[in-house]
Design a protein around this motif. Sequence first.
Motif, PDB file in Angstrom:
ATOM      1  N   ALA A 205       8.086 -31.223  -2.391  1.00 39.34           N
ATOM      2  CA  ALA A 205       8.522 -32.173  -3.417  1.00 39.34           C
ATOM      3  C   ALA A 205       9.596 -31.547  -4.288  1.00 39.34           C
ATOM      4  N   GLU A 208      11.801 -32.833  -9.793  1.00 34.04           N
ATOM      5  CA  GLU A 208      11.685 -34.067 -10.569  1.00 34.04           C
ATOM      6  C   GLU A 208      10.302 -34.710 -10.443  1.00 34.04           C
ATOM      7  N   GLN A 209       9.528 -34.287  -9.449  1.00 37.34           N
ATOM      8  CA  GLN A 209       8.191 -34.853  -9.252  1.00 37.34           C
ATOM      9  C   GLN A 209       7.088 -33.972  -9.842  1.00 37.34           C
ATOM     10  N   ALA A 212       3.859 -35.555 -11.627  1.00 35.40           N
ATOM     11  CA  ALA A 212       2.691 -35.992 -10.852  1.00 35.40           C
ATOM     12  C   ALA A 212       1.698 -34.850 -10.686  1.00 35.40           C
TER      13      ALA A 212
END
Length: 391
Positions: A205, A208-209, A212
């Motif tokens: 990933a 920016e993720q 989560a």
Amino acid sequence: MSAAVSSVDRVEMLRPSGALRADTIELTRRLVGADDWDAIISGFDTVCQEQIFAFAQMRWPSVILEPNLFYVGNVPVGGVLIMIQRLPGGLSSIAIAKWAPMIADTQHPEADAIYSAMVAALKAEYADKRGMLVSILPHASTDPHNADYAALRGAGFKRGYALTYPDRYLVKLQLSEGELRASFDQTWRRQLNKSEKNNLRFEPAPPEQLGAFKSLYAAMSERKLFPDFSAFDTLDKLFALDPALRPALFYVYEGDTLVAGAVIFKAGKRAVYLYGATNAAALPLRAGYFLHFHIIQWLSQNTDADWYDLGGTDGFLGLHQFKKGMVGSRGVITPVPPVVNYASNPLAYALGVGALSAREMLHRLRRTLSRANRNIAQSDQPLPPLDRQFS
């Protein structure tokens, strides 16, 4: 706030003697700025998170940071990020180094001599010249004999405190898929096989993720009630680093639902498992087995790392069993050595060791109090004996 001495404050020519071939090594020691430091050490074989300036500045904001680079000619061959901790009342100071000194090239024919020369330079600067206690925590070794610890003791350092649960669990990388599967313990391999029937998907990933992962970690911490003494609040700083030092982020999905994730330090020859998180469905899905198997393959295919360091257990037997099975027949379980301390001045030694001992007692008290809270998960792993080489 943390500070660093800016570019090239002092230059010292050093020709130590007594260590293995150290009398043939001439090092130049230079204090450099933060940006130069992080850029240069990103290519070191033994680089680690604790030696990154940007990380240390946020993790330990009250210390003064001094990035020491060592050169042979114009080539950087090693380095140590020293943290200067001033004692109350200005009585003395401690020069602290975690997982250091670092070696740029572990295959250098004179790597051992370079290590010994850096240790001699630290003693000369911080103990002899500036009157400090020098306190070093060396790396766990993948060899049965910890050469770094032996070199430090041979240089006059005395043993300090040891971690309560010192074992680190290291998985061998750069194996073929067949060799990797065969290396796992039978039970671990069986759980992996079951996970592969559960419609799981592994994905690297982008930074920016990260949000989560934070949400997944927070929910897991609340659910499992593990005491958290980590540096989780430094994640944003780590993911703001340049790509060479920036951790990797991985997710496992069941369909479109995120069930597991991990943050991995990937620079150097030893990748390190920093943080992991799962949701409540991950356990029956065996998502942890699926996640780590694919991380191991990704690291082997996309980095120069030879080892995947899973960290320790914090005294939890379930973690020991899970990590031991992953280490299997090709990896190693090896202890972190005790801290070692050196001072030229007896008073500096007494004051510094006294301060470190008091701090360690406070840390242990905090852990003891956390164990007294029955709402927090309790450690259940037997205390290991101290490795004989560290006695």
